[in-house]
Scaffold this motif. Sequence first.
Motif, short mmCIF file in Angstrom:
data_model
loop_
_atom_site.label_atom_id
_atom_site.label_comp_id
_atom_site.label_asym_id
_atom_site.label_seq_id
_atom_site.Cartn_x
_atom_site.Cartn_y
_atom_site.Cartn_z
N SER A 142 -48.67 29.01 5.29
CA SER A 142 -47.86 30.09 5.85
C SER A 142 -46.38 29.71 5.84
O SER A 142 -45.51 30.55 5.55
CB SER A 142 -48.29 30.39 7.29
OG SER A 142 -49.62 30.85 7.31
N LEU A 169 -45.07 30.08 2.37
CA LEU A 169 -44.93 31.49 2.01
C LEU A 169 -43.69 32.09 2.63
O LEU A 169 -42.99 32.90 2.02
CB LEU A 169 -46.18 32.27 2.46
CG LEU A 169 -47.43 32.04 1.62
CD1 LEU A 169 -48.62 32.77 2.25
CD2 LEU A 169 -47.21 32.52 0.20
N LEU A 170 -43.39 31.68 3.86
CA LEU A 170 -42.16 32.16 4.50
C LEU A 170 -40.92 31.65 3.76
O LEU A 170 -39.92 32.36 3.65
CB LEU A 170 -42.11 31.71 5.96
CG LEU A 170 -43.06 32.44 6.91
CD1 LEU A 170 -43.00 31.80 8.29
CD2 LEU A 170 -42.69 33.91 7.00
N ASP A 215 -40.72 31.11 0.59
CA ASP A 215 -40.62 31.80 -0.70
C ASP A 215 -40.09 33.22 -0.57
O ASP A 215 -39.54 33.77 -1.52
CB ASP A 215 -41.99 31.85 -1.38
CG ASP A 215 -42.39 30.49 -1.95
OD1 ASP A 215 -41.50 29.63 -2.09
OD2 ASP A 215 -43.58 30.29 -2.23
N GLN A 216 -40.24 33.83 0.59
CA GLN A 216 -39.79 35.21 0.77
C GLN A 216 -38.26 35.24 0.83
O GLN A 216 -37.63 34.42 1.49
CB GLN A 216 -40.35 35.80 2.06
CG GLN A 216 -41.84 36.03 2.03
CD GLN A 216 -42.34 36.59 3.35
OE1 GLN A 216 -41.60 36.73 4.31
NE2 GLN A 216 -43.62 36.90 3.39
N PRO A 217 -37.67 36.23 0.16
CA PRO A 217 -36.21 36.36 0.26
C PRO A 217 -35.81 36.80 1.67
O PRO A 217 -36.58 37.49 2.36
CB PRO A 217 -35.87 37.42 -0.78
CG PRO A 217 -37.12 38.16 -1.01
CD PRO A 217 -38.26 37.21 -0.71
N LEU A 218 -34.65 36.38 2.11
CA LEU A 218 -34.19 36.75 3.45
C LEU A 218 -33.94 38.26 3.50
O LEU A 218 -33.30 38.83 2.61
CB LEU A 218 -32.93 35.98 3.81
CG LEU A 218 -33.11 34.46 3.93
CD1 LEU A 218 -31.76 33.80 4.16
CD2 LEU A 218 -34.04 34.16 5.08
N ARG A 219 -34.39 38.91 4.56
CA ARG A 219 -34.20 40.37 4.68
C ARG A 219 -32.74 40.72 4.93
O ARG A 219 -32.27 41.76 4.51
CB ARG A 219 -35.08 40.91 5.79
CG ARG A 219 -36.55 40.81 5.47
CD ARG A 219 -37.39 41.42 6.54
NE ARG A 219 -38.81 41.26 6.19
CZ ARG A 219 -39.78 41.65 6.96
NH1 ARG A 219 -39.55 42.18 8.13
NH2 ARG A 219 -41.03 41.48 6.58
N GLN A 259 -30.80 41.22 1.77
CA GLN A 259 -31.11 42.41 0.97
C GLN A 259 -30.27 43.60 1.44
O GLN A 259 -30.03 44.52 0.68
CB GLN A 259 -32.59 42.74 1.08
CG GLN A 259 -33.47 41.73 0.37
CD GLN A 259 -34.94 42.05 0.55
OE1 GLN A 259 -35.29 42.91 1.38
NE2 GLN A 259 -35.79 41.36 -0.18
#
Length: 68
Positions: A54, A57-58, A60-64, A67
């Motif tokens: 987990s 995975l966090l 790897d996620q682009p920062l919101r 965006q």
Amino acid sequence: MRQFQTRQQQHQQPMQQPVRPSAHEPARAVTAQDVENETLDRAAALWTTRRIRSFFLLLDQPLRAAQR
């Protein structure tokens, strides 16, 4: 040279072989506590693995915020 060899022999300690159960001794019976400990160990390992996955995975996620 002989002195060096004799000193080495004096300082060397015999290596201890790992203790193995004798083939003539009966194996220790598995108790309910052993089964419970094994189950808890597996559960802890699974939980830890999921936490690590987990976390990655966090990462790897682009920062919101980036965006917007």
